[in-house]
Motif scaffolding. Structure first.
Motif: not given
Length: 348
Positions: A47, A49, A63, A65
């Protein structure tokens, strides 16, 4: 963003995702990107951020993924909204923070985990990646394939960084215990098999090799004010400062293929391996380190008479501290990230 001295750290929690690296934006003094992985990077998703840091705290703005863990992140030096990530599946991905879903570009050339990325602050259209496959690759966001591949080490390359002083010089560190400096103006290639003529395909060779440790070197950084001064750190728990202009040459080496370098200073104090080291962008004598001993520490290479090199210990983390990054705009502000899924921003 102004952090008063002595204030408690600002903290962001990212449950389920342990951190591996973080980077401040070169364009916005409040933007901080964090690369992370589920299950401590051993298996599972990653991930990215994107956060903003203000006086009241750290806000998670967005965010992304990924299918595999992310090990490092670097902001573009030419486009304020673009950022590149290094992944455990050997891929590199370019993201635009104004978009919500997929990366805008992806590259898949490394055959093992990509462990570091670095964007040139001189040739602003280029970035580097280093991998556990032993190679370092030079990239442009506009090209579908890498520009150059260096067979830098025979084993994992933990980090590769552009010199902030000379655009064609890069430094690498590896599990083999060496620091190497390469000049991209003198490209070299690995032969494709035994018996290949090395005159037409010369072996990849560094301009300088520094045998810096008997154990793995996990991190390095260029001093921002003193050309050819490097810091290294790794499994031996030591931070070492090298002046690579002081080349030691043997009977079979030349200045273009030197072996050596003078260790100016050794900074001891960490109890376990040092995972990250970074010089301050504001002072030539200040550097920060992050360690598996769950601390982030700040050091001076020019202590006051009777003083010590160690200036500050930041120890609120409860797991390995694997990343640290100085704010590019606010002197004395440092960010740390850890396997405890927390990002801390504090004033030294």
């Amino acid at each position: 963003m102004n952090r008063p001295r002595g204030a408690p750290p600002l903290t962001l929690q990212t449950p389920g995702f342990a951190h591996y690296g973080l980077a401040w934006s070169p364009f916005h003094n409040t933007r901080l990107a964090v690369a992370s992985a589920a299950n401590y990077g051993l298996v599972g998703n990653g991930r990215l951020h994107l956060t903003s840091v203000g006086p009241a705290g750290i806000n998670l703005d967005k965010q992304y993924d990924t299918q595999d863990g992310l090990y490092d992140v670097a902001w573009s030096e030419i486009h304020e909204n673009q950022i590149v990530t290094a992944s455990g599946d050997g891929s590199l991905k370019l993201w635009d923070v104004m978009l919500n879903d997929l990366p805008i570009r992806a590259w898949q050339e490394h055959t093992r985990e990509v462990f570091s990325v670095d964007w040139s602050n001189i040739h602003k259209e280029l970035f580097l990646s280093s991998s556990w496959d032993g190679t370092v690759k030079l990239w442009s966001p506009e090209r579908p394939r890498s520009i150059t591949t260096l067979q830098a080490h025979s084993s994992c390359v933990y980090q590769a960084l552009f010199s902030p002083h000379q655009p064609d010089i890069i430094a690498t560190c590896s599990t083999d215990g060496t620091l190497k400096i390469f000049d991209l103006r003198s490209p070299s290639y690995m032969p494709s098999g035994p018996g290949v003529n090395n005159f037409t395909q010369p072996l990849s060779s560094a301009a300088l090799t520094v045998p810096a440790s008997g154990t793995e070197i996990l991190s390095l950084d260029w001093n921002k004010y003193r050309p050819f001064v490097l810091a290294s750190a790794g499994v031996d728990k030591m931070i070492k400062i090298w002046d690579c202009r002081m080349v030691k040459t043997g009977p079979d080496t030349t200045l273009s293929q030197g072996v050596g370098g003078v260790c100016e200073t050794q900074l001891a104090g960490h109890e376990y391996a040092v995972r990250k080291v970074q010089w301050s962008p504001h002072r030539p004598d200040l550097l920060a380190s992050a360690s598996y001993d769950m601390t982030c520490r700040v050091w001076s290479t020019t202590p006051s008479p009777g003083g010590t090199n160690l200036i500050h210990i930041h120890d609120p983390h409860t797991e390995f501290v694997v990343g640290c990054a100085w704010s590019l705009y606010d002197e004395g502000v440092l960010a740390s990230c850890s396997w405890d899924c927390r990002v801390n921003v504090f004033h030294v």
